[in-house]
Write a protein that holds these residues in place. Structure first.
Motif, short mmCIF file in Angstrom:
data_model
loop_
_atom_site.label_atom_id
_atom_site.label_comp_id
_atom_site.label_asym_id
_atom_site.label_seq_id
_atom_site.Cartn_x
_atom_site.Cartn_y
_atom_site.Cartn_z
N PHE A 166 3.36 -5.78 9.58
CA PHE A 166 4.54 -6.54 9.16
C PHE A 166 4.09 -7.76 8.37
N PRO A 167 4.68 -8.02 7.21
CA PRO A 167 5.83 -7.29 6.65
C PRO A 167 5.47 -6.16 5.68
N TYR A 225 14.91 -0.30 9.53
CA TYR A 225 14.02 -1.45 9.35
C TYR A 225 13.52 -1.96 10.70
N GLY A 226 12.21 -2.09 10.82
CA GLY A 226 11.60 -2.56 12.06
C GLY A 226 10.99 -1.45 12.90
N LYS A 227 11.12 -0.20 12.48
CA LYS A 227 10.64 0.90 13.32
C LYS A 227 9.12 0.96 13.41
N LEU A 228 8.41 0.43 12.42
CA LEU A 228 6.95 0.44 12.47
C LEU A 228 6.42 -0.72 13.33
N SER A 229 6.94 -1.90 13.09
CA SER A 229 6.44 -3.10 13.76
C SER A 229 7.10 -3.37 15.10
N HIS A 287 3.75 -3.17 5.44
CA HIS A 287 4.00 -1.74 5.65
C HIS A 287 5.44 -1.47 6.09
N GLU A 288 6.00 -2.40 6.84
CA GLU A 288 7.41 -2.26 7.20
C GLU A 288 8.27 -2.21 5.93
N ASN A 289 7.94 -3.06 4.98
CA ASN A 289 8.71 -3.10 3.73
C ASN A 289 8.44 -1.88 2.86
#
Length: 483
Positions: free
Chosen positions: A232-233, A152-156, A235-237
């Motif tokens: 975020f949020p 979690y958090g790797k995109l943003s 696409h992260e989700n």
């Protein structure tokens, strides 16, 4: 040179290699349909129209989906305001969106999924997440446990521990942790709902895209697109949900377009600078919007000021005016291009190819168009003696502009008809009747015929004051609104 794409996930430009050789699966987050869509909603639509076209030009078989979010708090609020059902409201504005889309002259998508058509898929993904211990039930709700997903958090680039309860995230006693997000929301009085193993309710926003992608394409796709505000949020989700369900990489390349600013101000309701696409298209030709969105690189902010509209009008007029000259020399019998001018267009096409293969560098595409147009205008103008060389240059120029334009859904209209429509719109904005301009032009033509050049110059000055440019050829005088 092979295609390279900047991926938000890796934060670098990568060589494009699809999951399945020769095939590309694209999903783009579409609009939430509770009102007429504004000009910002169509930037990604116009850009990914080009992306799909270029991938096909490179020989890929492309499947492209853009969704409609037709279940949402905003839709419910709008339905209550209008005294209609949520379903009626969403269908109304989907239809209005499709009218704007058709006016823009873009190619239809292969899929336009609606959330309400994928409830089975949504429930199935949520059930799998519960089974995989990535989600938990809480009094009719189902929430995703962010701490259960290591990535979690790797995109943003955000870290869970950096999130503060109450700032970006609603504090909810049903959640184990403040950063957990809803997959299923229990039904509230007066709201639309669906049955589920956890009780009646409706899906959370993020789960909808994960489920629609899985239903249409399977566990993985090549390209996922959306605005930068969705990183975020949303696409992260999506990543947490989809990868928490399948244990596979969800998306290979994440592509995000930048925002639109109005005179250096971000478009927002609080600033009162929201412009609907319908309002814009009532005043401006659709080509103006497409030009504005593509003349700037998709990862750069797009300015939506009167000045930028004016620059788009000027650029379009320049190319369409050259096209009108080219078309004036062409007949169905003209099939041979001029070898010298074809060499110019081939070199320009190489520049277009290089630009688009470098993360869709559209500004360089427009530069190539302008350079070919400049060379054409230097060699061909109105009033020349018709011969194979002139016609061959006209054909080579038209073919080049049409080929490049087709990628962007630009320059496909008969040139003279486009210019006349553009002038009519500009005259309306200037509050000048076309008949008034034509009367002065006719009076000036009569003065020229009578060799009364002082009168002719006086009338030219009058036209200039009106905002009209006039040019004289052996075939007569041509006028247009000054751009």
């Amino acid at each position: 040179m092979s295609l390279k794409i900047y991926s938000t996930l890796s934060r670098q430009t990568e060589e494009f290699k699809p999951l399945t050789p020769g095939e590309v699966k694209i999903y783009v987050c579409g609009p939430t349909v509770y009102n007429f869509l504004h000009v910002g909603n169509f930037r990604g639509v116009v850009f990914f129209n080009l992306v799909r076209n270029w991938l096909e030009e490179l020989g890929y078989k492309v499947q492209y989906a853009l969704n409609f979010t037709d279940v949402d708090d905003k839709i419910i609020a709008r339905a209550n305001e209008m005294g209609k059902s949520a379903g009626d409201v969403s269908e109304l504005y989907i239809a209005e969106y499709k009218k704007d889309f058709a006016t823009l002259g873009l190619r239809p998508h292969d899929f336009n999924p609606k959330v309400t058509e994928h409830m089975d898929g949504i429930r199935a993904v949520i059930s799998k997440l519960i089974e995989n211990k990535k989600a938990y039930q809480a009094d009719g709700d189902v929430n995703y446990s962010v701490s259960s997903f290591d990535g979690y958090g790797k995109l943003s680039g955000r870290k869970v521990e950096d999130q503060q309860a109450g700032s970006r995230i609603d504090v909810d006693e049903k959640k184990h942790n403040a950063e957990d997000f809803a997959l299923w929301k229990s039904a509230k009085a007066g709201e639309i709902s669906w049955p589920s193993p956890w009780g009646p309710g409706r899906p959370g926003w993020h789960i909808e895209c994960s489920a629609m992608i899985k239903d249409i394409f399977g566990d993985q796709i090549d390209i996922h697109g959306g605005g930068m505000d969705l990183i975020f949020p949303h696409h992260e989700n999506e990543i947490a949900q989809s990868e928490g369900c399948t244990h596979k990489q969800f998306v290979k390349y994440w592509m995000h377009w930048n925002m639109i600013n109005f005179g250096s101000q971000k478009m927002s309701k609080s600033l009162g600078n929201i412009v609907s696409m319908r309002e814009f298209l009532e005043v401006n030709p659709p080509e103006v919007y497409k030009w504005m969105m593509l003349n700037v690189h998709y990862r750069s902010v797009s300015d939506f000021s009167d000045d930028s509209i004016g620059r788009a009008v000027t650029g379009l007029a320049r190319i369409y005016s050259a096209l009108a000259v080219a078309e004036s020399y062409l007949t169905p019998e003209v099939t041979a291009v001029d070898a010298g001018f074809e060499k110019i267009t081939k070199e320009a096409w190489d520049k277009v190819t290089t630009a688009l293969n470098d993360d869709f560098g559209t500004p360089e595409v427009f530069a190539a168009l302008f350079e070919v147009t400049r060379q054409f205008n230097n060699q061909v103008r109105r009033g020349l003696k018709v011969n194979p060389a002139v016609q061959g240059k006209a054909l080579a120029y038209r073919n080049f502009v049409h080929r490049v334009g087709a990628l962007m859904s630009l320059f496909q209209q008969p040139a003279q008809a486009f210019l006349q429509d553009l002038d009519s719109r500009l005259l309306a904005q200037m509050k000048i009747e076309r008949s008034a301009v034509e009367a002065v032009v006719a009076e000036r033509a009569a003065a020229r015929a009578a060799k009364d050049f002082a009168k002719s110059d006086e009338l030219r000055a009058k036209l200039t004051e009106m905002g009209i440019s006039v040019s004289d050829t052996p075939e007569g005088s041509f006028w247009e609104v000054t751009k």
